[in-house]
Design an enzyme around this catalytic site. Structure first.
Site, PDB file in Angstrom:
ATOM      1  N   GLU A  16      -5.174  -4.782  10.527  1.00 44.28           N
ATOM      2  CA  GLU A  16      -4.136  -3.779  10.761  1.00 44.28           C
ATOM      3  C   GLU A  16      -4.443  -3.042  12.066  1.00 44.28           C
ATOM      4  O   GLU A  16      -5.273  -2.116  12.074  1.00 44.28           O
ATOM      5  CB  GLU A  16      -4.109  -2.767   9.612  1.00 44.28           C
ATOM      6  CG  GLU A  16      -3.819  -3.379   8.267  1.00 44.28           C
ATOM      7  CD  GLU A  16      -3.269  -2.349   7.286  1.00 44.28           C
ATOM      8  OE1 GLU A  16      -2.202  -2.607   6.727  1.00 44.28           O
ATOM      9  OE2 GLU A  16      -3.875  -1.285   7.110  1.00 44.28           O
ATOM     10  N   GLY A  44       2.811   2.331  10.829  1.00 44.98           N
ATOM     11  CA  GLY A  44       3.801   3.390  10.679  1.00 44.98           C
ATOM     12  C   GLY A  44       4.500   3.769  11.975  1.00 44.98           C
ATOM     13  O   GLY A  44       5.182   4.796  12.037  1.00 44.98           O
ATOM     14  N   LYS A  62       0.156   4.247  -0.253  1.00 43.36           N
ATOM     15  CA  LYS A  62      -0.480   5.424   0.363  1.00 43.36           C
ATOM     16  C   LYS A  62      -0.251   6.663  -0.525  1.00 43.36           C
ATOM     17  O   LYS A  62      -0.237   6.530  -1.745  1.00 43.36           O
ATOM     18  CB  LYS A  62       0.020   5.608   1.801  1.00 43.36           C
ATOM     19  CG  LYS A  62      -0.135   4.308   2.619  1.00 43.36           C
ATOM     20  CD  LYS A  62       0.044   4.484   4.092  1.00 43.36           C
ATOM     21  CE  LYS A  62      -0.164   3.141   4.788  1.00 43.36           C
ATOM     22  NZ  LYS A  62      -0.106   3.235   6.233  1.00 43.36           N
ATOM     23  N   ASN A  71       0.871  -1.174   0.000  1.00 50.04           N
ATOM     24  CA  ASN A  71       0.000   0.000   0.000  1.00 50.04           C
ATOM     25  C   ASN A  71       0.908   1.224   0.000  1.00 50.04           C
ATOM     26  O   ASN A  71       1.492   1.557   1.033  1.00 50.04           O
ATOM     27  CB  ASN A  71      -0.903  -0.036   1.240  1.00 50.04           C
ATOM     28  CG  ASN A  71      -1.739   1.215   1.369  1.00 50.04           C
ATOM     29  OD1 ASN A  71      -1.776   2.049   0.465  1.00 50.04           O
ATOM     30  ND2 ASN A  71      -2.423   1.350   2.498  1.00 50.04           N
ATOM     31  N   SER A  87       3.642  -2.061  10.418  1.00 52.25           N
ATOM     32  CA  SER A  87       5.092  -2.131  10.664  1.00 52.25           C
ATOM     33  C   SER A  87       5.692  -3.490  10.309  1.00 52.25           C
ATOM     34  O   SER A  87       6.626  -3.954  10.965  1.00 52.25           O
ATOM     35  CB  SER A  87       5.420  -1.758  12.113  1.00 52.25           C
ATOM     36  OG  SER A  87       5.061  -0.399  12.350  1.00 52.25           O
ATOM     37  N   HIS A 127      -9.446   1.103   4.828  1.00 56.10           N
ATOM     38  CA  HIS A 127      -8.187   1.314   5.556  1.00 56.10           C
ATOM     39  C   HIS A 127      -8.455   2.274   6.711  1.00 56.10           C
ATOM     40  O   HIS A 127      -9.246   3.210   6.579  1.00 56.10           O
ATOM     41  CB  HIS A 127      -7.113   1.871   4.613  1.00 56.10           C
ATOM     42  CG  HIS A 127      -5.745   1.845   5.237  1.00 56.10           C
ATOM     43  ND1 HIS A 127      -5.360   2.772   6.179  1.00 56.10           N
ATOM     44  CD2 HIS A 127      -4.703   0.991   5.092  1.00 56.10           C
ATOM     45  CE1 HIS A 127      -4.128   2.488   6.579  1.00 56.10           C
ATOM     46  NE2 HIS A 127      -3.704   1.401   5.933  1.00 56.10           N
ATOM     47  N   GLU A 187      -6.867   4.695   7.763  1.00 57.25           N
ATOM     48  CA  GLU A 187      -6.639   6.109   7.421  1.00 57.25           C
ATOM     49  C   GLU A 187      -7.841   6.685   6.673  1.00 57.25           C
ATOM     50  O   GLU A 187      -8.160   7.869   6.809  1.00 57.25           O
ATOM     51  CB  GLU A 187      -5.333   6.233   6.614  1.00 57.25           C
ATOM     52  CG  GLU A 187      -4.117   6.021   7.528  1.00 57.25           C
ATOM     53  CD  GLU A 187      -2.897   5.407   6.868  1.00 57.25           C
ATOM     54  OE1 GLU A 187      -2.815   5.397   5.625  1.00 57.25           O
ATOM     55  OE2 GLU A 187      -2.015   4.929   7.609  1.00 57.25           O
TER      56      GLU A 187
HETATM   57  P1  13P Z   1       3.221   0.418   7.687  1.00 54.62           P
HETATM   58  O1  13P Z   1       3.745  -0.868   7.082  1.00 54.62           O
HETATM   59  O2  13P Z   1       3.945   1.630   7.206  1.00 54.62           O
HETATM   60  O3  13P Z   1       3.100   0.309   9.165  1.00 54.62           O
HETATM   61  O4  13P Z   1       1.714   0.589   7.123  1.00 54.62           O
HETATM   62  C1  13P Z   1       0.837  -0.465   7.211  1.00 54.62           C
HETATM   63  C2  13P Z   1      -0.391  -0.105   6.452  1.00 54.62           C
HETATM   64  O5  13P Z   1      -1.144   0.761   6.844  1.00 54.62           O
HETATM   65  C3  13P Z   1      -0.630  -0.813   5.190  1.00 54.62           C
HETATM   66  O6  13P Z   1      -1.911  -0.588   4.712  1.00 54.62           O
END
Ligand code: 13P
Length: 254
Positions: A168, A174, A12, A10, A214, A98, A100
């Site tokens: 997640e 992150g 982002k 992803n 992560s 997601h 976010e």
């Molecule tokens: P990270 O791997 O940067 O923690 O992000 C995970 C994520 O949100 C994937 O959709």
């Protein structure tokens, strides 16, 4: 039941045309060099580089996906992208729900379910994301929160072919913090039980459940070896081809 792992990147809101082209090209080259891979690879770039990335992975086994979609097929929805458009752009997958998106755009379980239904109507595979916040975990509500998200976000027509679940934990995204293998296995097994109640045991047994938050080359092997973890949804580490590939190489053989 053997489920083929899915390693999904992803990206982002990252990637301009030149670096997106280079990253996708590197991933395609690595994938082509291992035609007998025991995993599927997927990249989900931003809309603006979808065509660039699609061209860079064209003659490889790497799948193309988007990070969200609208619930309608077309119409007066300024700034939105429909599953019909994603299909037209060469996508086979779309991430929905997601955390976010749930936070930044106030998407509810019902919205996420509607997105998955419209995606399925275009034969896109919906990757439905769920996961608890840090406060919810600390107050012992993680299992219950995730169960409710699964029941509210996964459509009745979900099958092991058209749907993937991504667990997640919000606090692990992150942050460098990763859920312990025991916690990940506990929640993935619970997700599968909830899916069995909703969709039947066969569908639940065949459905892939990814871990995200992560995931890195250094922790991927342990996470991907867990009985109910069928791949990863990777953010930061998906932006470096060598890290993304190292995670893919950590998949157990089928
Ligand atoms: P990270 O791997 O940067 O923690 O992000 C995970 C994520 O949100 C994937 O959709």
């Amino acid at each position: 039941m053997s489920r083929r792992p899915l390693i999904a990147g992803n990206w982002k809101m990252n990637g301009l045309r030149a670096d997106a082209k280079a990253l996708a090209g590197e991933i395609a080259t690595l994938s082509k060099a291992q035609s007998d891979a025991a995993f599927d690879l997927l990249v989900c770039p931003p809309f603006t580089v979808m065509e660039t990335v699609g061209a860079a992975i064209e003659h490889s086994d790497v799948f193309l996906g988007a990070q969200t979609c609208h619930t309608a097929e077309s119409g007066a929805h300024t700034g939105d992208i429909s599953p019909v458009m994603l299909k037209d752009a060469g996508c086979t997958h779309v991430i929905v729900g997601h955390s976010e998106r749930r936070t930044d755009h106030a998407e509810s379980d019902a919205d996420v379910q509607a997105q998955a239904i419209t995606a399925h109507a275009q034969d896109l595979i919906a990757i439905i994301c769920v996961g608890e916040t840090e406060a919810e975990r600390e107050s012992g509500q993680a299992l219950q929160v995730v169960r409710e998200q699964i029941l509210g976000s996964v459509p009745a027509g979900a099958t092991s072919e058209n749907t993937v679940i991504a667990y997640e934990p919000v606090w692990a995204i992150g942050t460098g913090k990763v859920a312990t293998p025991d916690d990940v296995q506990e929640i993935h097994a619970d997700i599968r039980n909830t899916l069995a109640d909703k969709l039947g045991q066969d569908t639940a047994d065949g459905m892939r459940i990814l871990y995200g938050g992560s995931m890195k080359p250094g922790n991927a092997k342990e996470l991907l070896a867990l009985a109910d973890v069928d791949g990863g949804l990777i953010g930061g580490a998906a932006l470096k081809s060598e890290d993304f590939w190292a995670i893919a190489q950590s998949c157990p053989s089928l």
